[in-house]
Write an enzyme that holds these catalytic residues in place. Structure first.
Site, PDB file in Angstrom:
ATOM      1  N   ASP A  70       0.947  -1.002   0.037  1.00 20.86           N
ATOM      2  CA  ASP A  70      -0.051  -0.114   0.025  1.00 20.86           C
ATOM      3  C   ASP A  70       0.728   1.271  -0.076  1.00 20.86           C
ATOM      4  OD1 ASP A  70      -2.335   1.652   0.149  1.00 20.86           O
ATOM      5  OD2 ASP A  70      -1.821   1.568   2.530  1.00 20.86           O
TER       6      ASP A  70
ATOM      7  N   ASP B 233       0.268   5.599   0.108  1.00 19.45           N
ATOM      8  CA  ASP B 233      -0.957   6.517   0.624  1.00 19.45           C
ATOM      9  C   ASP B 233      -1.900   6.793  -0.520  1.00 19.45           C
ATOM     10  OD1 ASP B 233      -1.726   7.853   2.539  1.00 19.45           O
ATOM     11  OD2 ASP B 233      -0.810   9.586   2.289  1.00 19.45           O
TER      12      ASP B 233
END
Length: 101
Positions: A9, A11
């Protein structure tokens, strides 16, 4: 337990943390400080070209509120705004106000 998935991931991948999180938190911090600054989604998209929250605030001021930067306490106020933004962002996360995609 066997590993079944690995998720990487950055942001904004799993949730719209930029527009629904950081941008909202910046605007909340500005309001709490009595500033009439408000970052729309379009403006925030432009400001994201600047890396770093404090640097982003400075870039905004350079474009829209140069007088603010001439204040002797501008650096300290920017530090405080960023700290307030960070606290507010954490609260938005805890409150579940940043939805997953």
């Amino acid at each position: 337990m066997q590993l079944r998935a690995l998720i990487f991931d950055v942001d904004g991948t799993l949730a719209d943390t930029e527009r629904a999180g950081h941008r909202v938190a910046f605007n909340d911090a500005f309001g709490e400080a009595g500033l009439d600054w408000s970052w729309s989604e379009e403006l925030y998209d432009e400001l994201l070209q600047v890396t770093g929250g404090k640097e982003r605030i400075r870039a905004y001021c350079e474009r829209f509120d140069r007088a603010f930067l001439s204040r002797p306490d501008a650096g300290a106020v920017i530090e405080g705004l960023h700290a307030a933004k960070t606290r507010r962002y954490g609260a938005l996360l805890r409150e579940g106000r940043i939805q997953l995609r």
